[in-house]
Design a protein around this motif. Structure first.
Motif, PDB file in Angstrom:
ATOM      1  N   ILE A 228     -18.605  12.568 -12.950  1.00 48.99           N
ATOM      2  CA  ILE A 228     -18.195  11.257 -13.466  1.00 48.99           C
ATOM      3  C   ILE A 228     -19.365  10.273 -13.363  1.00 48.99           C
ATOM      4  CG2 ILE A 228     -16.656   9.283 -13.049  1.00 48.99           C
ATOM      5  CD1 ILE A 228     -14.531  11.277 -12.140  1.00 48.99           C
ATOM      6  N   VAL A 229     -20.099  10.351 -12.263  1.00 43.97           N
ATOM      7  CA  VAL A 229     -21.249   9.459 -12.065  1.00 43.97           C
ATOM      8  C   VAL A 229     -22.305   9.725 -13.136  1.00 43.97           C
ATOM      9  CG1 VAL A 229     -23.048   8.723 -10.464  1.00 43.97           C
ATOM     10  CG2 VAL A 229     -20.801   9.393  -9.584  1.00 43.97           C
ATOM     11  N   GLU A 230     -22.595  11.017 -13.381  1.00 44.62           N
ATOM     12  CA  GLU A 230     -23.601  11.365 -14.383  1.00 44.62           C
ATOM     13  C   GLU A 230     -23.169  10.944 -15.786  1.00 44.62           C
ATOM     14  OE1 GLU A 230     -26.621  12.559 -13.665  1.00 44.62           O
ATOM     15  OE2 GLU A 230     -26.002  12.308 -11.567  1.00 44.62           O
ATOM     16  N   HIS A 231     -21.877  11.057 -16.045  1.00 45.62           N
ATOM     17  CA  HIS A 231     -21.368  10.659 -17.371  1.00 45.62           C
ATOM     18  C   HIS A 231     -21.621   9.180 -17.630  1.00 45.62           C
ATOM     19  CE1 HIS A 231     -18.668  10.567 -20.856  1.00 45.62           C
ATOM     20  NE2 HIS A 231     -18.148   9.460 -20.332  1.00 45.62           N
ATOM     21  N   TYR A 232     -21.391   8.365 -16.611  1.00 43.57           N
ATOM     22  CA  TYR A 232     -21.609   6.926 -16.781  1.00 43.57           C
ATOM     23  C   TYR A 232     -23.081   6.542 -16.702  1.00 43.57           C
ATOM     24  CZ  TYR A 232     -16.596   6.163 -16.607  1.00 43.57           C
ATOM     25  OH  TYR A 232     -15.257   6.176 -16.891  1.00 43.57           O
ATOM     26  N   LYS A 233     -23.920   7.496 -16.340  1.00 44.23           N
ATOM     27  CA  LYS A 233     -25.368   7.279 -16.406  1.00 44.23           C
ATOM     28  C   LYS A 233     -25.915   7.714 -17.772  1.00 44.23           C
ATOM     29  CE  LYS A 233     -27.854   8.637 -12.921  1.00 44.23           C
ATOM     30  NZ  LYS A 233     -28.351   9.570 -11.865  1.00 44.23           N
ATOM     31  N   ASN A 234     -24.996   8.148 -18.641  1.00 39.37           N
ATOM     32  CA  ASN A 234     -25.341   8.622 -19.990  1.00 39.37           C
ATOM     33  C   ASN A 234     -26.070   9.962 -19.942  1.00 39.37           C
ATOM     34  OD1 ASN A 234     -24.918   8.210 -22.712  1.00 39.37           O
ATOM     35  ND2 ASN A 234     -26.904   7.229 -23.056  1.00 39.37           N
ATOM     36  N   ASN A 235     -25.802  10.720 -18.872  1.00 42.00           N
ATOM     37  CA  ASN A 235     -26.335  12.080 -18.743  1.00 42.00           C
ATOM     38  C   ASN A 235     -25.163  13.041 -18.938  1.00 42.00           C
ATOM     39  OD1 ASN A 235     -27.557  14.471 -18.096  1.00 42.00           O
ATOM     40  ND2 ASN A 235     -27.690  14.059 -15.895  1.00 42.00           N
ATOM     41  N   HIS A 236     -25.089  13.694 -20.090  1.00 38.50           N
ATOM     42  CA  HIS A 236     -23.929  14.506 -20.440  1.00 38.50           C
ATOM     43  C   HIS A 236     -24.216  16.004 -20.399  1.00 38.50           C
ATOM     44  CE1 HIS A 236     -22.205  10.691 -21.595  1.00 38.50           C
ATOM     45  NE2 HIS A 236     -23.190  10.489 -22.466  1.00 38.50           N
TER      46      HIS A 236
END
Length: 376
Positions: A228-236
């Motif tokens: 979830i943290v990576e998703h909101y960092k725009n790392n998918h």
């Protein structure tokens, strides 16, 4: 008249006042008690038959029964405080019908908090005695995270997996996440961060998605939560291949991107403090107790939490609620309508318009009761 009084769920004083206001006669206490002695056994026998029918329907819903059936349980206290009686309700996870209800009183145990464990033990004993006849065992047992029940299943349920209700696990998630989304200015970057201010509700959705798509793998569930943290960092990179962030070439984030390491640390710490992350094996089945909670609500038609009934009357009213539920729980839907709550604009519910209840069980009780009096 007495039959109508019992099945309607009316209280004795309501019945008396209704008859007086309507200027019609009332049944005397002696006569009512005499009828009750014949009425209660009839209902109890019909409930036993309902249990057997519900179990057979639950068994039939599984293509392979070698592993067993799934059940959902919950405890319902008879009154709001210091309850004399507690109903421990067991529903089939697929048919949603009541398979067993154990009523525990303070005669069995003076502590109302221990009633759920005692009722669960009796339910397992009941299924154990049925194993020779129906060749059935419990595969997965879902409940609302009673630690005593978790321990009981872990120690005694050799072939049973314990899983906890997802709603109870996530109901306070948004509230807990909000503590890192806003706060006093002097604590900005310490206990909260502005980059997290718009993520409380969507993180709850992420948790549900992670539980539903973990394929019963606790490691995958934990990794999905941390992603979830990576998703909101725009790392998918580790997002699901079916997610819009990977399938849509024109995808643009709708939430603030996390750029500050402090915001990343706060969100990661909050996710690791959730019950789902700490005990992932209890949530990999992604089961909920919606129907058993609905039964606890429906039974209030017969049970007023402000009234302390005698044990015989309490059990009769519980049995009547069971017959009502098992007959009508899966009735057909006439239409669907969308309901949107102004307080929850993100939540749009598809509400079912159900067919009217048939109440065939009332006729069955009446026919058997009349037969008893004809045989006298």
């Amino acid at each position: 008249m007495s039959h109508g009084f019992y099945v309607s769920g009316m209280l004795p004083n309501q019945y008396s006042r209704f008859c007086q206001a309507s200027n019609i006669g009332t049944i005397g206490e002696t006569t009512m008690n005499s009828i009750f002695q014949k009425y209660a056994p009839v209902v109890s026998q019909l409930v036993k038959e309902s249990y057997e029918t519900a179990l057979l329907e639950e068994i039939a819903s599984y293509e392979e029964l070698q592993e067993g059936i799934d059940i959902v349980t919950d405890a319902r206290h008879g009154t709001r405080k210091n309850s004399m009686y507690t109903d421990v309700v067991c529903l089939g996870a697929r048919t949603h019908k009541v398979l067993r209800v154990e009523t525990i009183s303070k005669v069995d145990c003076t502590s109302a908090q221990k009633h759920e464990l005692i009722g669960t033990e009796r339910i397992y004993e009941y299924f154990k005695n049925l194993r020779d006849e129906y060749q059935v065992k419990i595969r997965v047992h879902c409940h609302d995270r009673n630690t005593s029940v978790n321990k009981f299943i872990r120690i005694n349920g050799i072939d049973t997996e314990s899983t906890n209700d997802t709603w109870h696990a996530t109901k306070n998630i948004a509230k807990e996440i909000k503590t890192i989304c806003s706060g006093p200015r002097y604590k900005e970057g310490q206990t909260w961060h502005p980059e997290l201010s718009d993520k409380a509700a969507s993180i709850k959705t992420h948790l549900y998605w992670a539980m539903k798509n973990c394929n019963k793998d606790p490691v995958k569930l934990k990794l999905s939560l941390l992603n979830i943290v990576e998703h909101y960092k725009n790392n998918h990179e580790h997002c699901s291949e079916l997610s819009r962030c990977k399938t849509d070439s024109n995808y643009e984030p709708t939430k603030y991107l996390i750029k500050d390491p402090k915001a990343e640390m706060l969100l990661g710490r909050a996710l690791m403090n959730t019950q789902v992350y700490k005990s992932p094996t209890d949530y990999v089945h992604c089961m909920d107790s919606y129907y058993v909670e609905s039964f606890n609500n429906a039974i209030l038609q017969s049970h007023d939490k402000r009234i302390n009934f005698s044990k015989q009357v309490y059990i009769l009213r519980t049995n009547l609620a069971i017959l009502d539920w098992n007959e009508h729980v899966n009735r057909q839907t006439t239409s669907l309508k969308t309901v949107q709550d102004a307080k929850n604009p993100r939540r749009q519910l598809q509400v079912k318009s159900l067919k009217r209840k048939s109440y065939n069980m009332w006729s069955e009780i009446w026919d058997q009761l009349v037969q008893i009096y004809l045989d006298l």
